[in-house]
Design a protein around this motif. Sequence first.
Motif, mmCIF file in Angstrom:
data_model
loop_
_atom_site.group_PDB
_atom_site.id
_atom_site.type_symbol
_atom_site.label_atom_id
_atom_site.label_comp_id
_atom_site.label_asym_id
_atom_site.label_seq_id
_atom_site.Cartn_x
_atom_site.Cartn_y
_atom_site.Cartn_z
ATOM 1 N N ARG A 90 -13.597 11.446 -17.303
ATOM 2 C CA ARG A 90 -12.756 12.632 -17.172
ATOM 3 C C ARG A 90 -11.542 12.658 -18.083
ATOM 4 N NH1 ARG A 90 -9.700 14.527 -13.462
ATOM 5 N NH2 ARG A 90 -9.310 12.713 -12.171
ATOM 6 N N PRO A 128 -9.609 17.005 -27.936
ATOM 7 C CA PRO A 128 -9.565 16.271 -26.665
ATOM 8 C C PRO A 128 -8.488 16.766 -25.687
ATOM 9 C CG PRO A 128 -9.787 14.741 -28.492
ATOM 10 C CD PRO A 128 -9.567 16.098 -29.096
ATOM 11 N N LEU A 129 -7.468 17.478 -26.200
ATOM 12 C CA LEU A 129 -6.407 17.971 -25.316
ATOM 13 C C LEU A 129 -6.796 19.275 -24.619
ATOM 14 C CD1 LEU A 129 -3.153 17.270 -27.394
ATOM 15 C CD2 LEU A 129 -4.253 15.846 -25.664
ATOM 16 N N GLY A 130 -7.920 19.873 -25.034
ATOM 17 C CA GLY A 130 -8.395 21.093 -24.373
ATOM 18 C C GLY A 130 -7.345 22.204 -24.372
ATOM 19 N N HIS A 178 -9.689 4.293 -16.109
ATOM 20 C CA HIS A 178 -10.784 5.159 -16.593
ATOM 21 C C HIS A 178 -12.156 4.667 -16.161
ATOM 22 C CE1 HIS A 178 -10.905 1.988 -19.643
ATOM 23 N NE2 HIS A 178 -12.123 2.400 -19.948
ATOM 24 N N LEU A 222 -5.187 13.004 -33.045
ATOM 25 C CA LEU A 222 -5.013 14.310 -32.389
ATOM 26 C C LEU A 222 -4.486 15.353 -33.374
ATOM 27 C CD1 LEU A 222 -3.565 13.382 -28.870
ATOM 28 C CD2 LEU A 222 -5.836 14.319 -29.383
ATOM 29 N N PRO A 241 -9.395 11.879 -21.561
ATOM 30 C CA PRO A 241 -9.565 11.598 -22.985
ATOM 31 C C PRO A 241 -8.850 10.311 -23.404
ATOM 32 C CG PRO A 241 -8.069 13.459 -22.652
ATOM 33 C CD PRO A 241 -8.597 13.095 -21.302
ATOM 34 N N PRO A 286 -8.580 9.390 -27.167
ATOM 35 C CA PRO A 286 -8.889 9.524 -28.591
ATOM 36 C C PRO A 286 -8.304 8.348 -29.378
ATOM 37 C CG PRO A 286 -7.179 11.095 -27.948
ATOM 38 C CD PRO A 286 -7.586 10.364 -26.705
ATOM 39 N N VAL A 331 -3.684 11.202 -20.951
ATOM 40 C CA VAL A 331 -4.422 10.810 -22.151
ATOM 41 C C VAL A 331 -4.211 9.309 -22.295
ATOM 42 C CG1 VAL A 331 -4.593 11.104 -24.651
ATOM 43 C CG2 VAL A 331 -4.058 13.073 -23.196
#
Length: 386
Positions: free
Chosen positions: A337, A134-136, A329, A128, A339, A341, A105
């Motif tokens: 791909r 965003p952490l799925g 990124h 978060l 995240p 945040p 992340v």
Amino acid sequence: MTEDAAVLPADPRADTLAHGDAVRAAIERVLSGGHYIQGPEGEAFEEAFAGWLGAAHAVGTASGTDAIELGLRVLDIGPGDAVVTVSHTAVATVAAIERAGALPVLVDVDPERYTLDPDCLAALLEDLAGDPGPLGGRRLRAVLPVHLYGQPADMPAILEICRRHGLRVIEDCAQAHGASLDGRRAGTWGDCAAFSFYPTKNLGALGDAGALVTGDAELAARARRLREYGWASRVSQEPGINSRLDELQAAILNAKLPHLDADNDRRCAIAEAYRAGLGSCALGLPAVAPGAHHVYHQFVVRSTQRDALQAHLRRHGIHCLVHYPMAVHQQPAYRGRLPAPGPGLGHTETLVREILSLPLYPTLPDTHQERVLAALAAWRPAGGGS
Ligand SMILES: *Cc1c(COP(=O)(O)O)cnc(C)c1O
């Protein structure tokens, strides 16, 4: 166009030949000794490096990337977990998190010191907490600050945030051998720390090598097992990998470690000469945070006309690199791909367009540095900008 020899960005050959007799003797020791893996040179280096750093344990590995992966694995971080790090780093930092099975992340860097910004970390955690989407479904477990270019990240602020949120800390020290903050060495702040001895690092082998450093005897013992198939007495207790420090690289590191402090002093002297010579230049110079001892793995300047500046120096026979031309990124392997945040990666994206690393290594000849300074003094940015 100058007829002089090219000014190189780094010269691991010259840096190693400066200690050539000790390195040749080290190679000869291994050749005639008969131990090639996990022998006396590796053990001696682990003890000497831990002692030099002021840490309790060092565990040799086959690379810095492996050391980061093992650092995560000894903390039980893997699939189902997420780890916060920066996008302004060597791609290895992020690659190691994925190799451990965790989700990287990304958080922005401080625009002055170029390392993980604690305020952005706090904002990311707050975001978060409101929306963990965003952490799925993964659990945020650790923060991995990078002491980029040889300057420590703001560890007191980062540790304070991590303590409040129950997060582990793994330091990426691949560029920070000998750096310190408030008198405390990089590599002794977190739960563990990863070093690389890639040939151009402040301490470099003649091939790949790394180490995981920790103050915790159990973490060190587990890293020793995991680096060799999970073995204890040649029986696998848990699934491991093969990432051993070989005797030849360890012997070369044993020969070079006694010179590391002097090599770092020389890097600092070159950096100070750049600073003094560039005072009136329209370039952004590296900022050193209060209490920080910077060991100048790189001396990075900034210009809004970076590409033209790099081409100008190239015309004077001066080869400069960009560390790194793209944030992680932005690279094809990671684009879209990972995240990020919270406040996003604005400072990172500006930085990568403006940074240029000036030639700096312990055996950089004074005449080469003078040529760099002269070429920079002759630099006229279009429109009078920087
Ligand atoms: C060099 C480097 C690594 C990786 O080390 P290797 O020994 O090449 O695997 C990791 N992180 C940073 C910041 C580096 O500069």
